[in-house]
Design a protein around this motif. Structure first.
Motif, short mmCIF file in Angstrom:
data_model
loop_
_atom_site.label_atom_id
_atom_site.label_comp_id
_atom_site.label_asym_id
_atom_site.label_seq_id
_atom_site.Cartn_x
_atom_site.Cartn_y
_atom_site.Cartn_z
N THR A 118 -1.81 -1.00 1.85
CA THR A 118 -0.69 -0.13 1.50
C THR A 118 -0.78 0.14 0.01
N VAL A 119 -0.70 1.41 -0.37
CA VAL A 119 -0.74 1.79 -1.78
C VAL A 119 0.64 2.31 -2.16
N VAL A 120 1.22 1.73 -3.20
CA VAL A 120 2.53 2.14 -3.69
C VAL A 120 2.33 2.84 -5.03
N LEU A 121 2.75 4.10 -5.09
CA LEU A 121 2.63 4.91 -6.31
C LEU A 121 3.97 4.85 -7.03
N CYS A 122 3.97 4.32 -8.26
CA CYS A 122 5.22 4.08 -8.99
C CYS A 122 5.35 4.95 -10.23
N GLY A 123 6.52 5.56 -10.37
CA GLY A 123 6.84 6.31 -11.57
C GLY A 123 7.43 5.38 -12.62
N ASN B 130 13.02 4.95 -9.52
CA ASN B 130 12.26 5.09 -8.27
C ASN B 130 11.01 4.23 -8.32
N GLY B 131 10.36 4.22 -9.47
CA GLY B 131 9.19 3.35 -9.64
C GLY B 131 9.57 1.89 -9.50
N GLY B 132 10.73 1.52 -10.04
CA GLY B 132 11.21 0.15 -9.88
C GLY B 132 11.41 -0.20 -8.42
N ASP B 133 11.98 0.74 -7.66
CA ASP B 133 12.13 0.53 -6.21
C ASP B 133 10.76 0.28 -5.57
N GLY B 134 9.76 1.04 -6.02
CA GLY B 134 8.40 0.88 -5.49
C GLY B 134 7.82 -0.49 -5.80
N PHE B 135 8.04 -0.97 -7.02
CA PHE B 135 7.54 -2.31 -7.37
C PHE B 135 8.21 -3.38 -6.50
N VAL B 136 9.50 -3.23 -6.23
CA VAL B 136 10.20 -4.18 -5.36
C VAL B 136 9.60 -4.12 -3.96
N ALA B 137 9.41 -2.92 -3.43
CA ALA B 137 8.83 -2.77 -2.08
C ALA B 137 7.44 -3.40 -2.03
N ALA B 138 6.64 -3.15 -3.05
CA ALA B 138 5.29 -3.71 -3.08
C ALA B 138 5.33 -5.24 -3.06
N ARG B 139 6.21 -5.81 -3.86
CA ARG B 139 6.34 -7.27 -3.92
C ARG B 139 6.73 -7.84 -2.56
N LEU B 140 7.68 -7.18 -1.89
CA LEU B 140 8.14 -7.67 -0.59
C LEU B 140 7.08 -7.48 0.50
N GLY C 38 -3.78 2.50 4.74
CA GLY C 38 -3.05 2.64 5.99
C GLY C 38 -1.70 3.30 5.78
N LEU C 39 -1.18 3.16 4.56
CA LEU C 39 0.14 3.71 4.22
C LEU C 39 0.19 3.95 2.72
N VAL C 40 0.77 5.08 2.33
CA VAL C 40 0.98 5.39 0.92
C VAL C 40 2.48 5.59 0.73
N VAL C 41 3.04 4.87 -0.24
CA VAL C 41 4.46 4.96 -0.55
C VAL C 41 4.61 5.72 -1.86
N ASP C 42 5.36 6.81 -1.82
CA ASP C 42 5.62 7.63 -3.00
C ASP C 42 6.94 7.17 -3.65
N ALA C 43 6.81 6.44 -4.74
CA ALA C 43 7.97 6.00 -5.52
C ALA C 43 7.82 6.54 -6.94
N LEU C 44 7.37 7.78 -7.02
CA LEU C 44 7.06 8.36 -8.32
C LEU C 44 8.31 8.84 -9.07
N PHE C 45 9.05 9.77 -8.47
CA PHE C 45 10.16 10.36 -9.23
C PHE C 45 11.41 10.47 -8.38
#
Length: 129
Positions: A57-62, A66-76, A122-129
Protein backbone atom coordinates in the motif's frame (compact mmCIF):
# COMPACT_ATOMS: atom_id res chain seq x y z
CA UNK A 1 -9.98 -5.36 -7.61
CA UNK A 2 -12.02 -2.26 -7.12
CA UNK A 3 -13.38 -1.30 -3.73
CA UNK A 4 -16.30 1.09 -3.75
CA UNK A 5 -17.46 2.90 -0.66
CA UNK A 6 -21.06 3.96 -1.03
CA UNK A 7 -23.65 5.95 0.87
CA UNK A 8 -21.17 8.58 1.98
CA UNK A 9 -22.17 12.18 2.39
CA UNK A 10 -19.67 14.44 0.69
CA UNK A 11 -18.93 17.85 2.17
CA UNK A 12 -17.36 20.78 0.41
CA UNK A 13 -13.98 21.97 1.67
CA UNK A 14 -15.70 24.91 3.35
CA UNK A 15 -18.28 22.69 5.06
CA UNK A 16 -15.56 20.32 6.29
CA UNK A 17 -13.49 23.20 7.66
CA UNK A 18 -16.55 24.47 9.52
CA UNK A 19 -17.30 20.99 10.90
CA UNK A 20 -13.70 20.71 12.11
CA UNK A 21 -13.84 24.19 13.64
CA UNK A 22 -17.05 23.41 15.52
CA UNK A 23 -15.68 20.09 16.75
CA UNK A 24 -12.51 21.72 18.08
CA UNK A 25 -14.61 24.45 19.70
CA UNK A 26 -16.58 21.69 21.44
CA UNK A 27 -13.38 20.41 23.03
CA UNK A 28 -12.03 17.71 20.70
CA UNK A 29 -8.37 18.33 19.84
CA UNK A 30 -7.22 18.69 16.24
CA UNK A 31 -4.82 15.80 16.78
CA UNK A 32 -7.66 13.54 17.93
CA UNK A 33 -9.62 14.51 14.79
CA UNK A 34 -6.59 13.59 12.71
CA UNK A 35 -6.23 10.25 14.48
CA UNK A 36 -9.92 9.47 13.89
CA UNK A 37 -9.75 10.48 10.22
CA UNK A 38 -6.64 8.40 9.64
CA UNK A 39 -8.23 5.48 11.45
CA UNK A 40 -11.32 5.72 9.23
CA UNK A 41 -9.10 5.72 6.13
CA UNK A 42 -7.21 2.69 7.44
CA UNK A 43 -10.49 0.87 8.13
CA UNK A 44 -11.66 1.42 4.54
CA UNK A 45 -8.28 0.27 3.23
CA UNK A 46 -8.42 -2.87 5.37
CA UNK A 47 -11.91 -3.62 4.07
CA UNK A 48 -10.77 -3.13 0.48
CA UNK A 49 -7.73 -5.37 1.01
CA UNK A 50 -9.55 -8.09 2.98
CA UNK A 51 -10.29 -10.34 0.01
CA UNK A 52 -7.06 -9.80 -1.90
CA UNK A 53 -3.39 -10.46 -1.51
CA UNK A 54 -2.09 -7.75 0.74
CA UNK A 55 0.47 -6.34 -1.67
CA UNK A 56 2.09 -3.00 -0.98
CA UNK A 57 0.00 0.00 0.00
CA UNK A 58 1.42 3.39 -0.98
CA UNK A 59 0.21 6.44 0.93
CA UNK A 60 0.81 9.81 -0.76
CA UNK A 61 0.97 12.58 1.86
CA UNK A 62 0.67 16.32 1.45
CA UNK A 63 2.14 18.90 3.84
CA UNK A 64 -1.09 19.74 5.68
CA UNK A 65 -3.75 17.98 7.71
CA UNK A 66 -4.75 15.61 4.89
CA UNK A 67 -1.15 14.48 4.81
CA UNK A 68 -1.29 14.01 8.57
CA UNK A 69 -4.36 11.81 8.11
CA UNK A 70 -2.33 9.79 5.60
CA UNK A 71 0.56 9.30 8.02
CA UNK A 72 -1.91 8.05 10.66
CA UNK A 73 -3.49 5.64 8.16
CA UNK A 74 -0.06 4.39 7.09
CA UNK A 75 0.97 3.78 10.71
CA UNK A 76 -2.24 1.85 11.43
CA UNK A 77 -2.02 -0.21 8.23
CA UNK A 78 1.57 -1.17 9.03
CA UNK A 79 0.45 -2.08 12.55
CA UNK A 80 -2.15 -4.39 10.98
CA UNK A 81 0.62 -6.23 9.13
CA UNK A 82 0.51 -4.54 5.73
CA UNK A 83 3.52 -3.58 3.67
CA UNK A 84 3.20 0.23 3.54
CA UNK A 85 5.25 2.88 1.77
CA UNK A 86 4.83 6.61 2.35
CA UNK A 87 5.72 9.30 -0.16
CA UNK A 88 5.42 12.97 0.75
CA UNK A 89 5.23 16.25 -1.14
CA UNK A 90 7.37 18.03 1.44
CA UNK A 91 10.06 17.03 3.87
CA UNK A 92 9.13 16.83 7.54
CA UNK A 93 10.95 20.12 8.12
CA UNK A 94 8.19 21.84 6.12
CA UNK A 95 5.30 20.31 8.05
CA UNK A 96 3.62 22.04 11.01
CA UNK A 97 1.22 21.38 13.85
CA UNK A 98 -0.69 18.14 14.12
CA UNK A 99 0.41 17.02 10.66
CA UNK A 100 4.01 17.12 11.85
CA UNK A 101 3.10 15.14 14.98
CA UNK A 102 1.42 12.48 12.84
CA UNK A 103 4.42 12.34 10.51
CA UNK A 104 6.79 11.97 13.45
CA UNK A 105 4.74 9.03 14.75
CA UNK A 106 5.35 7.16 11.47
CA UNK A 107 8.36 4.91 12.02
CA UNK A 108 9.10 4.05 8.40
CA UNK A 109 10.95 5.81 5.61
CA UNK A 110 9.38 8.69 3.72
CA UNK A 111 10.09 8.84 0.01
CA UNK A 112 9.80 11.87 -2.23
CA UNK A 113 6.80 11.91 -4.56
CA UNK A 114 9.30 12.17 -7.40
CA UNK A 115 10.89 8.86 -6.39
CA UNK A 116 7.91 6.73 -5.39
CA UNK A 117 7.23 3.63 -7.49
CA UNK A 118 3.53 2.89 -7.81
CA UNK A 119 4.08 -0.18 -9.96
CA UNK A 120 2.85 -3.25 -8.19
CA UNK A 121 1.01 -1.33 -5.48
CA UNK A 122 -2.13 -3.11 -4.38
CA UNK A 123 -3.62 0.14 -3.12
CA UNK A 124 -2.73 3.82 -3.40
CA UNK A 125 -4.08 6.27 -0.82
CA UNK A 126 -4.29 9.92 -1.86
CA UNK A 127 -3.79 12.08 1.23
CA UNK A 128 -2.23 14.95 -0.67
CA UNK A 129 -4.52 17.95 -0.36
Amino acid sequence: MRCIVSELEVLTARQMAEADRLTVAAGISEFRLMERAGSAVADVCLACLADTEKGRTVVLCGPGNNGGDGFVAARLLRGAGHDVAVAAVASLEHMRGEALLAAQAWDGPVESLDDVDLAGAGLVVDALF
